[in-house]
Design a protein around this motif. Structure first.
Motif, mmCIF file in Angstrom:
data_model
loop_
_atom_site.group_PDB
_atom_site.id
_atom_site.type_symbol
_atom_site.label_atom_id
_atom_site.label_comp_id
_atom_site.label_asym_id
_atom_site.label_seq_id
_atom_site.Cartn_x
_atom_site.Cartn_y
_atom_site.Cartn_z
ATOM 1 N N MET A 95 45.765 28.690 45.343
ATOM 2 C CA MET A 95 45.058 28.948 44.206
ATOM 3 C C MET A 95 43.917 30.091 44.481
ATOM 4 O O MET A 95 43.772 31.019 43.828
ATOM 5 C CB MET A 95 44.508 27.991 43.232
ATOM 6 N N THR A 96 43.178 29.709 45.517
ATOM 7 C CA THR A 96 42.094 30.225 46.054
ATOM 8 C C THR A 96 42.431 31.713 46.530
ATOM 9 O O THR A 96 41.868 32.834 46.046
ATOM 10 C CB THR A 96 41.421 29.656 47.172
ATOM 11 N N ALA A 97 43.672 31.929 47.157
ATOM 12 C CA ALA A 97 44.290 33.082 47.542
ATOM 13 C C ALA A 97 44.444 33.984 46.664
ATOM 14 O O ALA A 97 44.154 35.092 46.393
ATOM 15 C CB ALA A 97 45.074 32.965 48.655
ATOM 16 N N ALA A 98 45.245 33.477 45.689
ATOM 17 C CA ALA A 98 45.609 34.223 44.522
ATOM 18 C C ALA A 98 44.449 34.813 43.713
ATOM 19 O O ALA A 98 44.536 35.810 43.120
ATOM 20 C CB ALA A 98 46.401 33.141 43.591
ATOM 21 N N VAL A 247 57.541 32.058 50.292
ATOM 22 C CA VAL A 247 57.816 32.483 49.031
ATOM 23 C C VAL A 247 58.476 31.378 48.216
ATOM 24 O O VAL A 247 59.440 30.842 48.633
ATOM 25 C CB VAL A 247 58.629 33.718 49.162
ATOM 26 N N GLY A 248 58.155 31.177 46.999
ATOM 27 C CA GLY A 248 58.749 30.611 45.976
ATOM 28 C C GLY A 248 57.975 30.350 44.752
ATOM 29 O O GLY A 248 57.257 31.182 44.579
ATOM 30 N N ASP A 249 58.525 29.695 43.608
ATOM 31 C CA ASP A 249 57.963 29.722 42.208
ATOM 32 C C ASP A 249 56.601 29.106 42.321
ATOM 33 O O ASP A 249 56.182 28.291 43.002
ATOM 34 C CB ASP A 249 58.712 28.805 41.421
ATOM 35 N N GLY A 250 55.530 30.030 41.583
ATOM 36 C CA GLY A 250 54.175 29.463 41.424
ATOM 37 C C GLY A 250 53.977 28.588 40.516
ATOM 38 O O GLY A 250 52.688 27.927 40.559
ATOM 39 N N GLY A 251 54.673 28.507 39.611
ATOM 40 C CA GLY A 251 54.540 27.454 38.425
ATOM 41 C C GLY A 251 53.320 27.968 37.538
ATOM 42 O O GLY A 251 52.912 29.049 37.760
ATOM 43 N N THR A 252 52.889 26.968 36.527
ATOM 44 C CA THR A 252 51.776 27.431 35.498
ATOM 45 C C THR A 252 50.628 27.251 36.573
ATOM 46 O O THR A 252 49.456 27.460 35.898
ATOM 47 C CB THR A 252 51.950 26.382 34.389
ATOM 48 N N SER A 253 50.736 26.629 37.748
ATOM 49 C CA SER A 253 49.434 26.638 38.418
ATOM 50 C C SER A 253 48.903 28.010 39.051
ATOM 51 O O SER A 253 47.774 28.468 38.668
ATOM 52 C CB SER A 253 49.692 25.896 40.001
ATOM 53 N N TYR A 254 49.754 28.456 39.399
ATOM 54 C CA TYR A 254 49.789 30.101 39.951
ATOM 55 C C TYR A 254 49.441 30.913 38.777
ATOM 56 O O TYR A 254 48.338 31.809 38.977
ATOM 57 C CB TYR A 254 50.745 30.770 40.604
ATOM 58 N N ALA A 255 49.935 30.740 37.427
ATOM 59 C CA ALA A 255 49.755 31.603 36.384
ATOM 60 C C ALA A 255 48.205 31.424 35.892
ATOM 61 O O ALA A 255 47.800 32.171 35.595
ATOM 62 C CB ALA A 255 50.747 31.069 35.241
ATOM 63 N N THR A 256 47.897 30.053 36.069
ATOM 64 C CA THR A 256 46.321 29.935 35.566
ATOM 65 C C THR A 256 45.583 30.347 36.511
ATOM 66 O O THR A 256 44.442 30.843 36.255
ATOM 67 C CB THR A 256 46.350 28.154 35.669
ATOM 68 N N ALA A 257 45.672 30.478 37.851
ATOM 69 C CA ALA A 257 44.727 31.104 38.790
ATOM 70 C C ALA A 257 44.708 32.895 38.332
ATOM 71 O O ALA A 257 43.665 33.291 38.629
ATOM 72 C CB ALA A 257 45.416 30.821 40.354
ATOM 73 N N LEU A 258 45.821 33.143 38.314
ATOM 74 C CA LEU A 258 45.898 34.771 37.639
ATOM 75 C C LEU A 258 45.212 34.868 36.390
ATOM 76 O O LEU A 258 44.306 35.695 36.078
ATOM 77 C CB LEU A 258 47.248 35.399 37.680
ATOM 78 N N ALA A 259 45.217 33.921 35.444
ATOM 79 C CA ALA A 259 44.522 34.077 34.319
ATOM 80 C C ALA A 259 42.899 33.932 34.399
ATOM 81 O O ALA A 259 41.953 34.793 33.803
ATOM 82 C CB ALA A 259 44.897 32.977 33.308
ATOM 83 N N SER A 260 42.360 32.889 35.342
ATOM 84 C CA SER A 260 41.115 32.658 35.763
ATOM 85 C C SER A 260 40.615 34.153 36.411
ATOM 86 O O SER A 260 39.410 34.348 35.982
ATOM 87 C CB SER A 260 40.758 31.702 36.719
ATOM 88 N N ALA A 261 41.435 34.641 37.359
ATOM 89 C CA ALA A 261 41.116 35.869 37.876
ATOM 90 C C ALA A 261 41.027 37.126 36.967
ATOM 91 O O ALA A 261 40.012 38.032 37.140
ATOM 92 C CB ALA A 261 42.266 36.212 39.009
ATOM 93 N N SER A 262 41.833 37.041 35.699
ATOM 94 C CA SER A 262 41.852 38.121 34.940
ATOM 95 C C SER A 262 40.777 38.131 33.979
ATOM 96 O O SER A 262 39.897 38.929 33.926
ATOM 97 C CB SER A 262 42.952 38.023 34.014
ATOM 98 N N ALA A 263 40.051 36.860 33.677
ATOM 99 C CA ALA A 263 38.948 36.687 33.289
ATOM 100 C C ALA A 263 37.620 37.036 34.100
ATOM 101 O O ALA A 263 36.481 37.451 33.686
ATOM 102 C CB ALA A 263 38.467 35.168 32.758
#
Length: 386
Positions: A95-98, A247-263
């Protein structure tokens, strides 16, 4: 008490090949990350990642603050300490790296590379995970008191005793102006679509997962508290036991990290905005559902698109003190009149009010609770932020 871990989806992942046929970081190109970074890269924004800690791997140097660990030691080793810059499972490291990674050594390029991550370590992913609710609550308060503007919760808890600790901690963080993102969960295909109850709290942004084409991932938990979505399919993430990049599915965890980064990107460009204003423009500029709906339970108001704010200057921040996710307060029925002639009109008004009620309620998940160790009743209507 069990713990919902909004972590990886269904696959365990494969070792990162020397030359991949497809680029699992390709979402950055679609999001126009390089162009956005010329406007804002997250500088000046601290994102607290409350998770399994963060391992000091190449690509994170200078981007991660000292942080803190609230991880409970085992009973037989009460004096054992667990530094925040360790991570048994690799979830927090991913999550940190994302969010802030520089893309080196095979790791993800973060969406907000100029931001800082405040790691807050919990017992998630360990036999001591029963303590995560209390640890998360401490972490939320710590984040609010130590400069975080955004809290990333790519994990969840059961409704019940854990939520009694987490709910006031979320409210405390929000009272300090903090914006909280939480993963919806990866249980849509199993366990009766269990939803992370933190996403139902006032002002919390619930995040679902979509693929590269914006279609909801089959595993992504969904419901009325899905507010935004982001990429959760094939991504670069830490391998099992945090031994390297896979490499694999990121799930809603990774999606959340990207949403946080968007903010973080939006807030970096507009440091005078409040959490409500950042939320509002993210919602207004999200890639709306393809069926023309304003929102759906699967992807919320749509896929987060910070480029629409940074590059196209879209989105109206609006009032700084009004939560854009708050549902209107119910209209109070007028007090009954003593006049006999008023009885019929009052009944008609009551019938009109009944037909206009919000269609979702508080479902009792009795069978699920029995199987899931106390999920209990989940509030599925966001209430006004206090």
């Amino acid at each position: 008490m069990g713990v919902i871990v909004a972590a990886w989806a269904v696959s365990a992942g494969t070792v990162m090949p020397a030359a991949a046929d497809t680029d699992p970081r390709g979402y950055l190109t679609k999001m126009k990350a390089q162009e956005m970074w010329k406007v804002a890269d997250g500088t000046g924004v601290t994102v607290a990642v409350i998770d399994s800690g963060v391992k000091d791997v190449p690509g994170l140097e200078g981007r991660v603050l000292p942080g803190v660990s609230f991880m409970e030691p085992p009973f037989e080793e009460p004096d054992h300490s667990y530094p925040p810059h360790e991570d048994f499972v690799g979830h927090g490291t991913t999550m940190t790296a994302a969010i802030v990674g520089d893309g080196s050594a095979g790791g993800p390029q973060g969406l907000a590379p100029g931001a800082k991550v405040l790691p807050i370590r919990t017992s998630i992913g360990t036999p001591m995970a029963f303590a995560v609710g209390g640890e998360m609550a401490k972490g939320l308060r710590y984040a609010a008191d130590h400069g975080a503007k955004i809290v990333n919760l790519s994990l969840g808890v059961w409704e019940g005793p854990d939520m009694k600790l987490v709910r006031p901690a979320v409210e405390y963080a929000q009272s300090k102006g903090v914006l909280v993102f939480a993963a919806m969960g990866n249980e849509a295909e199993e366990a009766h679509n269990l939803i992370n109850p933190i996403t139902a709290l006032p002002g919390v942004i619930g995040v679902g997962a979509v693929d590269d084409n914006g279609a909801p991932m089959g595993f992504s938990s969904y419901g009325p508290d899905t507010d935004l979505s982001s990429i959760g399919n094939t991504v670069v993430r830490r391998c099992t036991n945090n031994t390297g990049w896979c490499v694999g599915d990121g799930g809603t965890s990774y999606a959340t990290a990207l949403a946080s980064a968007s903010a973080a990107l939006v807030w970096s460009a507009h440091p005078d905005w409040t959490a409500n204003q950042v939320t509002r423009v993210l919602i207004e500029t999200a890639g709306a559902p393809l069926d023309g709906s304003k929102r759906t339970d699967n992807i919320g108001y749509g896929v987060a698109r910070p480029r629409k704010v940074l590059l196209d200057h879209e989105g109206n921040p609006g009032a700084p003190d009004i939560d854009p996710l708050a549902k209107p307060a119910p209209v109070k029925a007028p007090a009954p009149s003593a006049a006999p002639t008023a009885a019929a009109p009052r009944q008609a008004e009551s019938a009109d009010t009944e037909s206009g009620k919000i269609p979702w309620k508080w479902p009792a998940l009795g069978a699920v609770a029995a199987l899931s160790v106390g999920l209990g009743i989940t509030v599925l209507v966001k209430r006004r932020r206090r």
